[in-house]
Design a protein around this motif. Sequence first.
Motif, mmCIF file in Angstrom:
data_model
loop_
_atom_site.group_PDB
_atom_site.id
_atom_site.type_symbol
_atom_site.label_atom_id
_atom_site.label_comp_id
_atom_site.label_asym_id
_atom_site.label_seq_id
_atom_site.Cartn_x
_atom_site.Cartn_y
_atom_site.Cartn_z
ATOM 1 N N ALA A 111 -1.014 6.997 10.123
ATOM 2 C CA ALA A 111 -0.885 5.690 9.935
ATOM 3 C C ALA A 111 0.063 4.766 9.942
ATOM 4 C CB ALA A 111 -1.757 5.511 8.588
ATOM 5 N N LEU A 112 1.329 5.251 9.758
ATOM 6 C CA LEU A 112 2.575 4.076 10.086
ATOM 7 C C LEU A 112 2.502 4.067 11.850
ATOM 8 C CD1 LEU A 112 5.868 6.047 7.946
ATOM 9 C CD2 LEU A 112 4.177 4.689 7.229
ATOM 10 N N ARG A 113 2.162 4.952 12.505
ATOM 11 C CA ARG A 113 2.629 4.230 13.878
ATOM 12 C C ARG A 113 1.368 3.558 14.399
ATOM 13 N NH1 ARG A 113 1.605 11.118 16.897
ATOM 14 N NH2 ARG A 113 4.463 11.049 16.558
ATOM 15 N N GLN A 114 0.055 3.444 13.878
ATOM 16 C CA GLN A 114 -0.830 2.279 13.674
ATOM 17 C C GLN A 114 0.005 1.308 13.223
ATOM 18 O OE1 GLN A 114 -3.380 2.574 15.519
ATOM 19 N NE2 GLN A 114 -4.032 4.422 16.307
ATOM 20 N N CYS A 115 0.130 0.968 11.816
ATOM 21 C CA CYS A 115 0.959 -0.172 11.420
ATOM 22 C C CYS A 115 2.139 -0.745 12.426
ATOM 23 C CB CYS A 115 1.830 -0.143 10.306
ATOM 24 S SG CYS A 115 0.413 0.565 8.619
ATOM 25 N N ARG A 116 2.483 -0.241 13.043
ATOM 26 C CA ARG A 116 4.151 -0.743 13.759
ATOM 27 C C ARG A 116 3.298 -1.483 14.893
ATOM 28 N NH1 ARG A 116 8.957 2.844 15.153
ATOM 29 N NH2 ARG A 116 9.531 1.715 13.112
ATOM 30 N N GLU A 117 2.226 -0.171 15.499
ATOM 31 C CA GLU A 117 1.657 -0.572 17.107
ATOM 32 C C GLU A 117 1.075 -2.630 16.791
ATOM 33 O OE1 GLU A 117 -1.644 1.740 18.869
ATOM 34 O OE2 GLU A 117 0.214 3.093 18.890
ATOM 35 N N HIS A 118 0.670 -2.711 15.369
ATOM 36 C CA HIS A 118 -0.290 -3.852 14.514
ATOM 37 C C HIS A 118 1.118 -5.100 14.169
ATOM 38 C CE1 HIS A 118 -3.692 -1.006 15.718
ATOM 39 N NE2 HIS A 118 -4.130 -2.386 15.483
ATOM 40 N N GLY A 119 2.030 -4.961 14.485
ATOM 41 C CA GLY A 119 3.128 -5.389 13.639
ATOM 42 C C GLY A 119 3.236 -5.634 12.033
ATOM 43 N N ILE A 120 2.477 -4.659 11.939
ATOM 44 C CA ILE A 120 2.770 -4.629 10.123
ATOM 45 C C ILE A 120 3.732 -3.408 9.978
ATOM 46 C CG2 ILE A 120 1.465 -3.210 7.768
ATOM 47 C CD1 ILE A 120 -0.958 -3.283 9.811
ATOM 48 N N ILE A 147 2.146 -4.629 3.720
ATOM 49 C CA ILE A 147 3.631 -4.015 3.601
ATOM 50 C C ILE A 147 3.295 -2.249 3.429
ATOM 51 C CG2 ILE A 147 5.121 -4.161 1.200
ATOM 52 C CD1 ILE A 147 7.476 -3.234 2.816
ATOM 53 N N VAL A 148 3.455 -1.309 4.302
ATOM 54 C CA VAL A 148 3.206 -0.087 4.142
ATOM 55 C C VAL A 148 3.948 1.375 3.562
ATOM 56 C CG1 VAL A 148 0.785 2.163 4.873
ATOM 57 C CG2 VAL A 148 0.941 -0.580 5.177
ATOM 58 N N VAL A 149 4.030 1.609 2.620
ATOM 59 C CA VAL A 149 5.029 3.051 2.156
ATOM 60 C C VAL A 149 4.564 3.745 2.230
ATOM 61 C CG1 VAL A 149 7.077 3.513 0.722
ATOM 62 C CG2 VAL A 149 6.040 1.110 0.922
ATOM 63 N N GLY A 150 5.024 4.477 2.780
ATOM 64 C CA GLY A 150 4.530 6.355 3.138
ATOM 65 C C GLY A 150 5.371 6.656 2.416
ATOM 66 N N ILE A 151 4.042 8.640 1.945
ATOM 67 C CA ILE A 151 5.144 9.009 1.252
ATOM 68 C C ILE A 151 4.826 10.758 1.453
ATOM 69 C CG2 ILE A 151 5.429 10.274 -1.288
ATOM 70 C CD1 ILE A 151 3.927 7.439 -2.200
ATOM 71 N N SER A 152 5.973 11.369 2.017
ATOM 72 C CA SER A 152 5.738 12.588 2.935
ATOM 73 C C SER A 152 6.927 13.182 2.036
ATOM 74 C CB SER A 152 5.933 12.721 4.038
ATOM 75 O OG SER A 152 5.767 13.689 4.992
ATOM 76 N N ALA A 153 7.643 14.528 1.328
ATOM 77 C CA ALA A 153 8.537 15.662 0.838
ATOM 78 C C ALA A 153 8.702 15.610 2.627
ATOM 79 C CB ALA A 153 8.090 16.719 0.088
ATOM 80 N N SER A 154 7.856 16.175 3.295
ATOM 81 C CA SER A 154 8.157 16.990 4.302
ATOM 82 C C SER A 154 9.071 15.792 5.767
ATOM 83 C CB SER A 154 7.215 17.795 5.103
ATOM 84 O OG SER A 154 6.031 17.270 5.333
ATOM 85 N N GLY A 155 8.638 14.873 5.019
ATOM 86 C CA GLY A 155 8.183 13.393 6.333
ATOM 87 C C GLY A 155 8.220 13.660 7.986
ATOM 88 N N THR A 156 7.417 14.623 8.027
ATOM 89 C CA THR A 156 6.355 15.333 8.819
ATOM 90 C C THR A 156 4.981 14.777 8.594
ATOM 91 O OG1 THR A 156 6.093 17.656 8.831
ATOM 92 C CG2 THR A 156 7.943 16.784 9.930
ATOM 93 N N PHE A 212 1.178 -1.533 -0.229
ATOM 94 C CA PHE A 212 0.123 0.093 0.140
ATOM 95 C C PHE A 212 1.060 1.552 0.052
ATOM 96 C CE2 PHE A 212 -2.927 -3.632 2.132
ATOM 97 C CZ PHE A 212 -3.640 -2.904 1.030
ATOM 98 N N TYR A 213 0.307 1.509 -1.103
ATOM 99 C CA TYR A 213 1.479 3.846 -0.906
ATOM 100 C C TYR A 213 0.713 4.662 0.054
ATOM 101 C CZ TYR A 213 4.117 3.047 -5.085
ATOM 102 O OH TYR A 213 4.613 2.375 -5.963
ATOM 103 N N LEU A 214 0.991 4.755 0.478
ATOM 104 C CA LEU A 214 0.062 6.010 1.126
ATOM 105 C C LEU A 214 0.636 7.558 1.473
ATOM 106 C CD1 LEU A 214 -1.661 5.778 4.296
ATOM 107 C CD2 LEU A 214 0.879 5.506 5.147
ATOM 108 N N GLY A 215 0.178 8.137 1.037
ATOM 109 C CA GLY A 215 -0.118 9.625 1.047
ATOM 110 C C GLY A 215 -0.530 10.457 0.609
ATOM 111 N N CYS A 216 0.034 11.933 0.390
ATOM 112 C CA CYS A 216 -1.006 13.020 0.279
ATOM 113 C C CYS A 216 -0.932 13.185 -0.711
ATOM 114 C CB CYS A 216 -1.562 13.516 1.537
ATOM 115 S SG CYS A 216 -0.559 13.796 2.702
ATOM 116 N N GLY A 217 -1.517 14.678 -1.118
ATOM 117 C CA GLY A 217 -0.775 16.046 -1.961
ATOM 118 C C GLY A 217 -0.203 15.220 -3.566
ATOM 119 N N THR A 218 0.663 15.897 -3.655
ATOM 120 C CA THR A 218 1.722 15.181 -5.115
ATOM 121 C C THR A 218 2.215 13.954 -4.647
ATOM 122 O OG1 THR A 218 2.443 17.784 -5.510
ATOM 123 C CG2 THR A 218 3.981 15.981 -5.994
#
Length: 274
Positions: A145-154, A129-138, A61-67
Amino acid sequence: MRLTEQPSLYDDLEKKSVEELLRDINEEDKKVPLAIEKVLPDLTRLVSAIEHQLRNGGRMFYLGCGTGGRLSVLDAIELPNTYGIDPEMIQCVLAGGVENLVLALEEREDDVEEGWRTLQERNISPKDIVVGISASGTTPFVLAALRQCREHGIPTGSFVNNPNSPISEYSDYPVEVVTGPEFVTGSTRMKCGTTQKLICDMISTTVLIRLGRVEGNRMVNVRLINDKVVDRSVRMLMDRNPALTDYEFCKQAIIRCGNVKKTEQYLHEQGILR
């Protein structure tokens, strides 16, 4: 201040000629592939993890917003036709919904519930597997969502354009491509967007080659979506099998079977190819 928000290296842009603006933008764009080159080891680890999950029946899963989020959608929507894969294999979670791609709902990047909720609706599990996309990194949408993934062993990965970012901290396979200030200060649709486009291409292409969707350098599983692709597939079949010399026969066989790979299997079964 984040590097992506620092003042441009250029000033008085409104006073520059067309030639000067194009030259300067081009100079900045040249920095992108060099920045990616520096993080190829990190990108290798991310892509290897994605391959492992997909090879064992999981999804990406790509996970992102904006560009970045929109570019990931453009990458994912072409893969089923190009490589003949199930659309469920590589998906996108876009802030505001993929169905609203053209609306540019930038305000949704601050939503800390939507990303995880959408992943749950798609029955996310540790096989994926979930791949987050963010220019800022914040970006809150991605980070939460990535925090939740870590909590659930993803398993998680990410690619961002600032060093030591919070999103990288919550990624098992972080990639930080540092491209510096944008030509127009803070306009991360430029170098950061170019980075995101290139990395999406690199991830999906490499993973699907590794999963056997390409042979030699040919798209042997491409779907017959139009006349151009049908003709390309016929010529591909004939190039790969010199014993086949009848274009029309090959065309009808490919139309019947659906792609080059299935056609070769069929022709072997029929004893036409040996």
